[in-house]
Design a protein around this motif. Structure first.
Motif, PDB file in Angstrom:
ATOM      1  N   SER A   1      40.721  32.226  40.687  1.00  0.00           N
ATOM      2  CA  SER A   1      41.826  33.149  40.983  1.00  0.00           C
ATOM      3  C   SER A   1      41.842  33.553  42.453  1.00  0.00           C
ATOM      4  O   SER A   1      42.729  34.298  42.865  1.00  0.00           O
ATOM      5  CB  SER A   1      41.726  34.407  40.109  1.00  0.00           C
ATOM      6  OG  SER A   1      40.507  35.089  40.358  1.00  0.00           O
ATOM      7  N   SER A   2      40.873  33.068  43.239  1.00  0.00           N
ATOM      8  CA  SER A   2      40.820  33.469  44.645  1.00  0.00           C
ATOM      9  C   SER A   2      40.349  32.316  45.516  1.00  0.00           C
ATOM     10  O   SER A   2      39.586  31.442  45.070  1.00  0.00           O
ATOM     11  CB  SER A   2      39.881  34.664  44.833  1.00  0.00           C
ATOM     12  OG  SER A   2      38.530  34.260  44.738  1.00  0.00           O
TER      13      SER A   2
ATOM     14  N   THR B   1      47.319  32.877  38.635  1.00  0.00           N
ATOM     15  CA  THR B   1      47.759  34.224  38.997  1.00  0.00           C
ATOM     16  C   THR B   1      47.529  35.152  37.807  1.00  0.00           C
ATOM     17  O   THR B   1      47.307  34.685  36.679  1.00  0.00           O
ATOM     18  CB  THR B   1      49.248  34.234  39.375  1.00  0.00           C
ATOM     19  OG1 THR B   1      50.033  34.023  38.179  1.00  0.00           O
ATOM     20  CG2 THR B   1      49.576  33.142  40.387  1.00  0.00           C
ATOM     21  N   PRO B   2      47.602  36.468  38.000  1.00  0.00           N
ATOM     22  CA  PRO B   2      47.336  37.398  36.902  1.00  0.00           C
ATOM     23  C   PRO B   2      48.310  37.318  35.733  1.00  0.00           C
ATOM     24  O   PRO B   2      48.005  37.833  34.661  1.00  0.00           O
ATOM     25  CB  PRO B   2      47.424  38.772  37.587  1.00  0.00           C
ATOM     26  CG  PRO B   2      47.090  38.504  39.017  1.00  0.00           C
ATOM     27  CD  PRO B   2      47.698  37.160  39.303  1.00  0.00           C
TER      28      PRO B   2
ATOM     29  N   SER C   1      42.304  36.933  32.382  1.00  0.00           N
ATOM     30  CA  SER C   1      42.559  36.888  33.820  1.00  0.00           C
ATOM     31  C   SER C   1      41.457  37.667  34.513  1.00  0.00           C
ATOM     32  O   SER C   1      40.797  38.525  33.917  1.00  0.00           O
ATOM     33  CB  SER C   1      43.932  37.480  34.165  1.00  0.00           C
ATOM     34  OG  SER C   1      44.043  38.813  33.711  1.00  0.00           O
ATOM     35  N   ALA C   2      41.241  37.332  35.763  1.00  0.00           N
ATOM     36  CA  ALA C   2      40.232  38.057  36.532  1.00  0.00           C
ATOM     37  C   ALA C   2      40.689  39.502  36.731  1.00  0.00           C
ATOM     38  O   ALA C   2      41.880  39.765  36.901  1.00  0.00           O
ATOM     39  CB  ALA C   2      40.026  37.385  37.887  1.00  0.00           C
TER      40      ALA C   2
ATOM     41  N   PRO D   1      41.329  43.040  38.766  1.00  0.00           N
ATOM     42  CA  PRO D   1      41.673  43.278  40.169  1.00  0.00           C
ATOM     43  C   PRO D   1      40.420  43.541  41.001  1.00  0.00           C
ATOM     44  O   PRO D   1      39.429  44.085  40.508  1.00  0.00           O
ATOM     45  CB  PRO D   1      42.567  44.527  40.108  1.00  0.00           C
ATOM     46  CG  PRO D   1      43.048  44.596  38.702  1.00  0.00           C
ATOM     47  CD  PRO D   1      41.956  44.024  37.863  1.00  0.00           C
ATOM     48  N   ARG D   2      40.473  43.140  42.244  1.00  0.00           N
ATOM     49  CA  ARG D   2      39.349  43.396  43.141  1.00  0.00           C
ATOM     50  C   ARG D   2      39.338  44.871  43.535  1.00  0.00           C
ATOM     51  O   ARG D   2      40.371  45.513  43.645  1.00  0.00           O
ATOM     52  CB  ARG D   2      39.458  42.514  44.391  1.00  0.00           C
ATOM     53  CG  ARG D   2      39.399  41.029  44.077  1.00  0.00           C
ATOM     54  CD  ARG D   2      39.545  40.192  45.322  1.00  0.00           C
ATOM     55  NE  ARG D   2      38.406  40.356  46.228  1.00  0.00           N
ATOM     56  CZ  ARG D   2      38.345  39.827  47.439  1.00  0.00           C
ATOM     57  NH1 ARG D   2      39.370  39.119  47.901  1.00  0.00           N
ATOM     58  NH2 ARG D   2      37.275  40.002  48.198  1.00  0.00           N
TER      59      ARG D   2
ATOM     60  N   TYR E   1      47.426  44.925  40.171  1.00  0.00           N
ATOM     61  CA  TYR E   1      46.968  43.939  41.142  1.00  0.00           C
ATOM     62  C   TYR E   1      47.687  44.171  42.466  1.00  0.00           C
ATOM     63  O   TYR E   1      48.858  44.560  42.504  1.00  0.00           O
ATOM     64  CB  TYR E   1      47.241  42.522  40.637  1.00  0.00           C
ATOM     65  CG  TYR E   1      46.406  42.148  39.435  1.00  0.00           C
ATOM     66  CD1 TYR E   1      45.183  41.498  39.588  1.00  0.00           C
ATOM     67  CD2 TYR E   1      46.831  42.459  38.140  1.00  0.00           C
ATOM     68  CE1 TYR E   1      44.407  41.166  38.487  1.00  0.00           C
ATOM     69  CE2 TYR E   1      46.064  42.121  37.033  1.00  0.00           C
ATOM     70  CZ  TYR E   1      44.856  41.477  37.216  1.00  0.00           C
ATOM     71  OH  TYR E   1      44.081  41.154  36.119  1.00  0.00           O
TER      72      TYR E   1
ATOM     73  N   ARG F   1      45.049  42.154  47.788  1.00  0.00           N
ATOM     74  CA  ARG F   1      43.702  41.576  47.816  1.00  0.00           C
ATOM     75  C   ARG F   1      43.497  40.550  46.701  1.00  0.00           C
ATOM     76  O   ARG F   1      42.572  39.736  46.769  1.00  0.00           O
ATOM     77  CB  ARG F   1      42.651  42.681  47.683  1.00  0.00           C
ATOM     78  CG  ARG F   1      42.565  43.641  48.855  1.00  0.00           C
ATOM     79  CD  ARG F   1      41.490  44.693  48.602  1.00  0.00           C
ATOM     80  NE  ARG F   1      40.168  44.101  48.486  1.00  0.00           N
ATOM     81  CZ  ARG F   1      39.096  44.765  48.047  1.00  0.00           C
ATOM     82  NH1 ARG F   1      39.211  46.042  47.654  1.00  0.00           N
ATOM     83  NH2 ARG F   1      37.916  44.165  47.980  1.00  0.00           N
ATOM     84  N   ASP F   2      44.344  40.619  45.675  1.00  0.00           N
ATOM     85  CA  ASP F   2      44.198  39.717  44.545  1.00  0.00           C
ATOM     86  C   ASP F   2      45.031  38.445  44.695  1.00  0.00           C
ATOM     87  O   ASP F   2      44.999  37.580  43.818  1.00  0.00           O
ATOM     88  CB  ASP F   2      44.602  40.434  43.255  1.00  0.00           C
ATOM     89  CG  ASP F   2      43.786  41.693  43.024  1.00  0.00           C
ATOM     90  OD1 ASP F   2      42.553  41.567  42.943  1.00  0.00           O
ATOM     91  OD2 ASP F   2      44.378  42.791  42.963  1.00  0.00           O
ATOM     92  N   GLU F   3      45.766  38.329  45.788  1.00  0.00           N
ATOM     93  CA  GLU F   3      46.597  37.146  46.015  1.00  0.00           C
ATOM     94  C   GLU F   3      45.792  36.103  46.785  1.00  0.00           C
ATOM     95  O   GLU F   3      45.292  36.384  47.874  1.00  0.00           O
ATOM     96  CB  GLU F   3      47.859  37.517  46.796  1.00  0.00           C
ATOM     97  CG  GLU F   3      48.772  38.487  46.053  1.00  0.00           C
ATOM     98  CD  GLU F   3      49.964  38.908  46.883  1.00  0.00           C
ATOM     99  OE1 GLU F   3      50.113  38.360  48.004  1.00  0.00           O
ATOM    100  OE2 GLU F   3      50.732  39.767  46.433  1.00  0.00           O
TER     101      GLU F   3
END
Length: 475
Positions: A220-221, A243-244, A250-251, A253-254, A267, A270-272
């Motif tokens: 995801s990143s 993507t979320p 899904s992962a 959010p950071r 999200y 930072r999550d993109e």
């Protein structure tokens, strides 16, 4: 193969490996027959094979596949344990399968190897298109035996997500050579634990070396992608970047978790993933989550991607493994704009957000969830932990609360946790019927972007999805 030829051989479209049995061999075969990458879900194939054999193997497909297993006596043992001619009676409980664990268990490994072989064999039957298998890195205990079965059937791609698949390149190398293969297993409070498989010891003979499939890491990143690409020992052959809004897990959010008014994770930038940094790694990548349209493929390619991975449109097609009644209901709700898919931060025992389709009569309803007796009898999402005496135990937030507390976890960790294992099996018509008459209710997952249905005919097939996504695109 020259680089140009290898690039030309990459698919533009990857069909997602969804759920437990949703992306089954029929769906993967239909997609692969179009020349794109058809993918079977490798999650819990041992229990799906066992239950389908207990239902009598309608059509004889599984028995046809098992007749081609390279060591007949192994397949015959599996058939002897689970096949019921004519099928068990309605409402009869399924025979259990051995649960995952660190201790060696020959019958468990034989079932996993044979089940993955059968699913991939059937997906590859009758065409020359590419077939892949999707595994969850988080279910580490299952991976060595499952992957070996897929390799024995000639799988072309292995896709792995829900974790950091840094050890998968070496695992696939070893399994392709029939060498003993191991991967690390995370044990809470302990270290140095592994799970593995010795192919020669299991089969009783050494077979000729197998082609090594391509490995695609689902991330995801760009940070994780760069970490995996840094060394030949950890480098996959490519990436799927989700993507979320993609279905299933899904992962998170950071950073510090924040929920919106509906209780879903928020999200942010930072999550993109930085697609420029992904492209700079020099490995092909595919974008997933909201790209299931012709425009989606064009956008992905404009960003440097090789193509797209699509799930939900295939999950609702005729070849999908979803229970037909549930599939029709999901499609009708989505087409009418009345389907809500919630990114639930609590539903999954893994602690990762999980997309739950809100459908009456399923575990998405609080009343259905409360009525279900809490138990963990399949255990794919159990996590190992080290007890005070040094031995290893297993726990799951979806098991009975008092049991979880006795295993050292707080009671609040169990709040709102759904049993994904049983719920997802029920969604494909393989739900357990308990001895007291209780039938496991289904749990449905789907992506949050319903635009994939626009332009598709009613009761569409997999080829309709492929044609629509590739419409106007140069393949």
């Amino acid at each position: 193969m020259p680089d140009a030829d290898r690039a030309a051989a990459w698919p533009a479209l990857i069909q997602g490996g969804m759920g437990v049995g949703v992306s089954g061999w029929r769906l993967a075969r239909a997609v692969a027959a179009t020349g794109q990458l058809g993918v079977v879900s490798g999650t819990a194939l041992d229990v799906t094979l066992a239950r389908r054999l207990q239902r009598g193997d309608p059509g004889g497909h599984l028995r046809r596949a098992l007749a081609r297993f390279p060591v007949p006596e192994v397949a015959e043992r599996v058939l002897g344990r689970y096949f019921v001619p004519g099928g068990t009676g309605e409402g009869v409980p399924y025979r259990p399968v051995p649960r995952l664990g660190l201790r060696a268990h020959r019958a468990r490994d034989e079932l996993a190897v044979v089940a993955n072989f059968a699913e991939v064999f059937l997906a590859k039957e009758g065409h020359d298109g590419p077939v892949g298998v999707n595994y969850l890195e988080k279910i580490q205990l299952a991976t060595p035996a499952a992957a070996y079965g897929a390799l024995l059937a000639g799988v072309d791609y292995v896709l792995v997500g829900a974790g950091i698949p840094a050890e998968l390149p070496r695992l696939l190398d070893d399994l392709a050579g029939h060498r003993p293969a191991r991967i690390s297993v995370a044990v809470s409070g302990g270290e140095g634990h592994t799970a593995g498989l010795d192919p020669v010891a299991l089969l009783g003979r050494r077979l000729t070396p197998l082609p090594r499939p391509r490995l695609l890491a689902i991330v995801s990143s760009h940070v994780l992608a760069a970490y995996l690409a840094r060394s030949p020992a950890t480098r996959p052959d490519g990436f799927v970047v989700e993507t979320p809004v993609a279905g299933g897990h899904s992962a998170p959010p950071r950073g510090r978790p924040v929920l919106d008014a509906a209780g879903e994770p928020v999200y942010g930038p930072r999550d993109e993933p930085d697609l420029g940094k992904l492209a700079a790694l020099g490995l092909p990548f595919w974008l997933a989550g909201g790209y299931g349209t012709p425009g989606g493929l064009e956008r992905a390619r404009a960003a440097g991607a090789q193509g797209v991975q699509v799930g939900s449109a295939f999950a609702l097609c005729r070849e999908s493994g979803l229970d037909p009644r549930l599939r029709r209901g999901l499609r009708e709700r989505a087409a009418a704009g009345g389907l809500r898919v919630r990114n639930d931060p609590r539903a999954s025992p893994t602690g990762f957000p999980f997309k739950v389709a809100e459908v009456p009569g399923t575990l998405s309803e609080d009343a259905v969830y409360r009525e279900r007796p809490r138990l963990c009898d399949l255990g794919y999402l159990r996590t190992p932990y080290q007890r005070a005496d040094g031995s290893v135990g297993y726990r799951c937030p979806a098991e009975p609360v008092d049991v979880l507390v006795r295993k050292g976890r707080p009671a609040e960790e169990a709040e709102e946790r759904r049993c994904l294992c049983n719920g997802l099996l029920a969604a494909v018509g393989l739900g357990q019927h308990r001895a007291d008459g209780y039938a496991e209710p289904p749990l449905l997952t789907l992506g949050q972007d319903a635009a994939f249905l626009d332009g598709l005919p009613d009761d569409h097939c997999a080829a309709d999805v492929v044609a629509r996504i590739l419409l106007g695109a140069r393949v």
